[in-house]
Design an enzyme around this catalytic site. Structure first.
Site, PDB file in Angstrom:
ATOM      1  N   ASP A  57       0.664  -1.368  -0.014  1.00 24.95           N
ATOM      2  CA  ASP A  57      -0.116  -0.417   0.156  1.00 24.95           C
ATOM      3  C   ASP A  57       1.132   1.464   0.172  1.00 24.95           C
ATOM      4  OD1 ASP A  57      -2.592   1.449  -0.015  1.00 24.95           O
ATOM      5  OD2 ASP A  57      -2.246   1.184   2.418  1.00 24.95           O
ATOM      6  N   LYS A  90      -1.474  -1.741  -4.262  1.00 20.06           N
ATOM      7  CA  LYS A  90      -2.137  -0.356  -4.198  1.00 20.06           C
ATOM      8  C   LYS A  90      -0.854   1.043  -4.715  1.00 20.06           C
ATOM      9  CE  LYS A  90      -5.191  -0.752  -1.126  1.00 20.06           C
ATOM     10  NZ  LYS A  90      -5.979  -0.163   0.861  1.00 20.06           N
ATOM     11  N   ARG A 103     -10.775 -12.724   7.356  1.00 22.80           N
ATOM     12  CA  ARG A 103      -9.650 -12.915   6.428  1.00 22.80           C
ATOM     13  C   ARG A 103     -10.081 -14.267   6.113  1.00 22.80           C
ATOM     14  NH1 ARG A 103      -4.926 -10.505   8.483  1.00 22.80           N
ATOM     15  NH2 ARG A 103      -4.832  -9.178  10.780  1.00 22.80           N
TER      16      ARG A 103
END
Ligand code: IMP
Length: 186
Positions: A105, A133, A167
């Site tokens: 990220d 990302k 999860r």
């Protein structure tokens, strides 16, 4: 109410995940050999499901190790302050290493791991991440095997959590906005 009713939409399906992991495994199978078996390091907890599916598709000898990292900060953003909760059991000195991550990220977590590993003198380090990302990146980090590039949305499932939940969801999804609002009000 089922936890599945918290999901607004599916971003990556189970079939897309397994097809893509087969491609990543082929790329790795072409690069590594039994002559110099690498160590795959699963970054807990988010990468456990990715590792489990990936390792079964690899045809070269390899070892597995695990490292648990926490990024301080709650909710949907990491603060950039990183801490080791569980360190590797094995030495990586002189070894080929593949870091197996769930998502890159901002890049802070991976940058920390790469710097930490470099001090242990491995023969090589490559990074496999299921999700990337790029629009959120704050630090430039190398990623060699990428499952999916995704937009700037907070995702959950297939190992990834929101507040330690979801999860076990077998695909990658996006939660309804009210799920975050409800927990912010707690
Ligand atoms: P970074 O340090 O900002 O690159 O974040 C890395 C870690 O934050 C990942 O290994 C995840 O554990 C977590 N993370 C970042 N984005 C998401 C997301 O969209 N869903 C779930 N966890 C995320």
């Amino acid at each position: 109410m089922s936890m599945f009713s918290d999901i607004e939409h599916v971003l990556v399906t189970e079939e897309e995940i397994s097809d893509r992991i087969a491609v990543l495994a082929e790329q790795m199978n072409a690069l590594y050999s039994d002559d110099d078996p690498p160590i795959l390091v699963c970054i807990l907890k988010g990468a456990f499901m990715f590792l489990a599916d990936l390792t079964r598709k690899l045809t070269f000898r390899h070892e597995l190790d695990f490292m648990e990292i926490s990024s301080y900060g709650t909710g949907t953003t990491s603060s950039g302050v990183v801490r080791i909760l569980l360190d590797l059991a094995s030495s990586i000195e002189g070894r080929h290493v593949v870091i197996v991550e769930d998502i890159v990220d901002t890049g802070h977590t991976l940058d920390y791991i790469l710097r930490n590993f470099a001090a242990r003198n491995p023969a090589s380090v490559r990074v496999a991440t299921l999700l990337n990302k790029p629009s959120r990146r704050e630090i430039d980090v190398p990623v060699h095997f990428v499952g999916f590039e995704i937009p700037n949305e907070f995702v959950m499932g297939y190992g990834l959590d929101y507040s330690e939940q979801y999860r076990n969801v077998p695909y990658i999804g996006v939660l309804k906005p009210e799920v975050y609002q409800e927990s912010a009000e707690d």
